[in-house]
Design an enzyme around this catalytic site. Sequence first.
Site, short mmCIF file in Angstrom:
data_model
loop_
_atom_site.label_atom_id
_atom_site.label_comp_id
_atom_site.label_asym_id
_atom_site.label_seq_id
_atom_site.Cartn_x
_atom_site.Cartn_y
_atom_site.Cartn_z
N HIS A 13 -6.96 8.22 -4.58
CA HIS A 13 -6.30 7.22 -5.42
C HIS A 13 -4.93 7.75 -5.89
CE1 HIS A 13 -9.69 4.58 -5.35
NE2 HIS A 13 -10.50 5.40 -6.02
N LEU B 183 13.90 -5.46 -10.88
CA LEU B 183 12.65 -5.55 -10.12
C LEU B 183 11.49 -5.67 -11.10
CD1 LEU B 183 11.55 -3.94 -6.91
CD2 LEU B 183 10.06 -3.59 -8.82
N ASP C 16 -5.58 -0.94 -0.30
CA ASP C 16 -6.98 -0.65 0.03
C ASP C 16 -7.09 0.53 1.01
OD1 ASP C 16 -9.67 -1.03 -0.20
OD2 ASP C 16 -9.79 -2.57 1.35
C1 FPP Z 1 -8.75 0.50 -3.28
O1 FPP Z 1 -9.18 1.51 -2.37
C2 FPP Z 1 -7.92 1.09 -4.35
C3 FPP Z 1 -8.27 1.11 -5.66
C4 FPP Z 1 -9.54 0.54 -6.17
C5 FPP Z 1 -7.41 1.73 -6.69
C6 FPP Z 1 -5.95 1.69 -6.38
C7 FPP Z 1 -5.24 2.45 -7.42
C8 FPP Z 1 -4.17 3.21 -7.19
C9 FPP Z 1 -3.49 3.36 -5.89
C10 FPP Z 1 -3.57 3.93 -8.36
C11 FPP Z 1 -2.68 2.99 -9.11
C12 FPP Z 1 -2.53 3.40 -10.48
C13 FPP Z 1 -1.67 2.80 -11.35
C14 FPP Z 1 -1.63 3.25 -12.74
C15 FPP Z 1 -0.75 1.73 -10.92
P1 FPP Z 1 -10.76 1.75 -2.29
O2 FPP Z 1 -11.15 2.60 -3.46
O3 FPP Z 1 -11.45 0.42 -2.22
O4 FPP Z 1 -10.94 2.57 -0.97
P2 FPP Z 1 -11.91 2.19 0.25
O5 FPP Z 1 -11.59 0.78 0.64
O6 FPP Z 1 -11.57 3.18 1.31
O7 FPP Z 1 -13.31 2.32 -0.27
MG MG Z 2 -11.76 -0.94 -0.65
#
Ligand code: FPP
Ligand code: MG
Length: 299
Positions: free
Chosen positions: A52, A149, A35
Amino acid sequence: MSWVSDYKYTWLQTLAMNVIKHGYRLPRHIAFVMDGNRRYANSQHIRKIEGHSKGFDKLADCLRWCLDIGIREVTTFAFSIENFKRSEEEVTGLLDLAREKFSKLLLEGPKLKEHGVRIRVIGNISLLPDDLQKLISQTMLETETNDKLFLNVAFSYTSRDEITHSIEEILRHGDGMHEDDISERLMDECLYSRHSPPPDLLFRTSGETRISDFLMWQLSSTVLYFTKILWPEITIWNFLAGIFTYQRDSLHMSSFKTQERLKRAAVSRNSNFYAEHVQNFLHRLDIYRRDILLKWSYL
Ligand code: FPP
Ligand code: MG
């Protein structure tokens, strides 16, 4: 960036990894809630999708740390069903990022084989575009013989959907089943996460202290670790702090709980715990799931 990074340790980090590795018991299975990507993007004045993408790079570092320290299983929350409610631009960006990374993964077969990384995608795949469903199926088949893994990518996932889906599977395929057949263990077998032991440690970044509909069935005795760092800024020190917290808390876990967990792990599907008709049901379900996977990978 590849799925497993070529992270270079400093001597101090190597020392710390070894101390933790040879300390009290390691978690066998870690679940990550990655997050804080958008807050990171805001702080760096870059686009959300770049946040992301940086988040994916950190996942690759984390996988490297997990491999090197000896963690057997990782489950990571990459896309919640709730995320479909975000702006069209962000949803499209996240799905494109997944397309890019899963396509790359198919090209990285030998490297993943060398590291023994098996990928499973858990979630309601039917909500995703057809081409992504196909890529995901191919990815799972490509890595299915790897066994060092296990990486479970929760994509198009929520716990409530998983539990609902599990009940639907029992109703849809469970001819001849009756109410006495329904048990916690049968539910375990019908969840998307059926191949994995429950997580020992849940690791969530960004200071949020919620579970957010992630693995709610599976987290009943999991150690929870929350840190304020945003996911794209996570370092090996944050990772080791999470593992250390697990080791410290495990020391205090009552032996009763530990014994219960070991007993749960020891009861396998092939034991005579299940009546024959329930075993037949699980067998039919396995064949059905495999057919779906093969169908999508060839479409
Ligand atoms: C949460 O941060 C994160 C996500 C909704 C997406 C996480 C995805 C990745 C790290 C890419 C992974 C991809 C693959 C194919 C495995 P947020 O968007 O809620 O950020 P915030 O809390 O600051 O609003
Ligand atoms: Mg978030």
